[in-house]
Design an enzyme around this catalytic site. Structure first.
Site, short mmCIF file in Angstrom:
data_model
loop_
_atom_site.label_atom_id
_atom_site.label_comp_id
_atom_site.label_asym_id
_atom_site.label_seq_id
_atom_site.Cartn_x
_atom_site.Cartn_y
_atom_site.Cartn_z
N ASP A 100 0.85 -1.27 0.03
CA ASP A 100 0.18 -0.01 -0.14
C ASP A 100 0.90 1.29 -0.09
OD1 ASP A 100 -2.02 -1.81 0.31
OD2 ASP A 100 -2.93 -0.88 2.02
N HIS A 160 3.56 -2.40 3.11
CA HIS A 160 3.64 -0.97 2.50
C HIS A 160 4.76 -0.81 1.64
CE1 HIS A 160 0.59 -0.86 5.64
NE2 HIS A 160 0.16 0.01 5.25
#
Length: 336
Positions: free
Chosen positions: A50, A194
């Site tokens: 992300d 991430h």
């Protein structure tokens, strides 16, 4: 000069190393080898990242994924994509799947429906303008979703997906802890990571090696089911075990694990084992209430909350408003 026997042994060894790294060899235009297919005998999982693209780290991420011979799903923030269109193009060129992660990463449930739609549509445009294609998947920031947000996503052709395993990289997890989290992945599941953390980048080769040792391969998230499938999106993942309940058929186990925590609420992930036809009850503590849920059909908002499968697998999540009470609810599970 290397004799024929030694040369054959070296070739076999090199082929084994390529297979272990997830590189599939095949004849031109032909199917992958049977040996490579066997490496995925226990199915497919989705590696997801992300919050990109980020000038400081996205290229490192792409290079590491390429070196490991795997593809991943990258959920881009719209304003990052708009500021870094060349990185969006690089993600696409590297063979990654690109998803929508909202434009400004807000708490979406605090927005009006029109504001939700704007967050999503602007991100679609930013990714398209960067050459990333048209996303088919939406991951809500913080994993927070409800019917209104899912309707806004559906109107743009987006399927809402969250995750099954949280790497906790956002929470300062070490590379070893991230690798350990990935070891919990099973067929069809996805892991939350991430774009911006060096610890996460360092974990990727170990994650891929661990998956290979367990007969799992990195795949894509199906826009139809929200579950991980083969990279071509057409192969049916192999079964992970018996589809009937275990002997007795009347019990199951619901295991809680921590999700993200905020100033007034917290997320919990619930993994069910023992059967795929289950009913889980969460007994909320005094003052607590259910704000939202995902990957299950959930009824009730206070007291006893009941969850049942909705076709998204045996792992689901909930967001609980603490109202000053941060004690996790107790759970019970029964088959049927």
């Amino acid at each position: 000069m290397i004799n024929r026997a030694v040369r054959s042994a070296l070739v076999a060894c090199a082929a084994g190393l390529l297979t272990a790294a997830g590189v599939v060899a095949g004849t031109a235009g032909g199917p992958a080898t049977a040996a490579a297919a066997a490496d995925c005998s226990n199915g497919y999982v989705a590696l997801t990242f992300d919050d990109g693209p980020n000038p400081s780290n996205t290229n490192n991420l792409l290079n590491t994924l390429r070196q490991a011979g795997v593809r991943a799903t990258l959920f881009n923030i719209g304003q990052n994509a708009a500021s870094n269109p060349s990185l969006v193009a690089a993600e696409k060129a590297a063979g990654m799947w690109i998803g929508n992660h909202s434009y400004t990463h807000p708490h979406m449930l605090n927005l009006s429906q029109s504001q939700m739609s704007s967050e999503l549509s602007r991100t679609q445009s930013a990714i398209q303008n960067g050459g990333g294609g048209t996303p088919q998947l939406f991951r809500p920031p913080y994993g927070e979703t409800n019917g209104t947000l899912q309707s806004a996503a559906s109107a743009l052709g987006l399927r809402t997906v969250t995750w099954d395993v949280d790497s906790q990289d956002w929470n300062g997890a070490s590379t070893a802890q991230i690798v350990q989290a990935a070891s919990r992945l099973t067929n069809g599941q996805s892991i939350l990571m991430h774009d911006q953390y060096a610890t996460t980048i360092a974990a990727i080769p170990q994650i891929v090696s661990g998956l290979s040792s367990r007969g799992l391969c990195a795949g894509m998230i199906s826009p139809s089911t929200g579950r991980a499938v083969a990279p071509d999106g057409t192969s049916t993942p192999p079964p992970t075990g018996p589809t009937t309940p275990p002997p007795g058929g009347s019990s199951c186990t619901a295991t809680l694990s921590a999700g993200q925590q905020f100033g007034d609420r917290f997320n919990l992930n619930v993994a069910v084992s023992g059967t795929s036809n289950w009913t889980v009850q969460l007994n909320l503590n005094g003052g607590q209430s259910l704000q939202n849920s995902w990957n299950a059909s959930v009824s009730g908002t206070t007291g006893t909350v009941t969850a049942r499968p909705n076709g998204s697998g045996n792992t689901f999540g909930v967001t609980i408003m603490a109202n000053g009470n941060w004690t996790w609810p107790t759970t019970s599970c029964r088959a049927g």
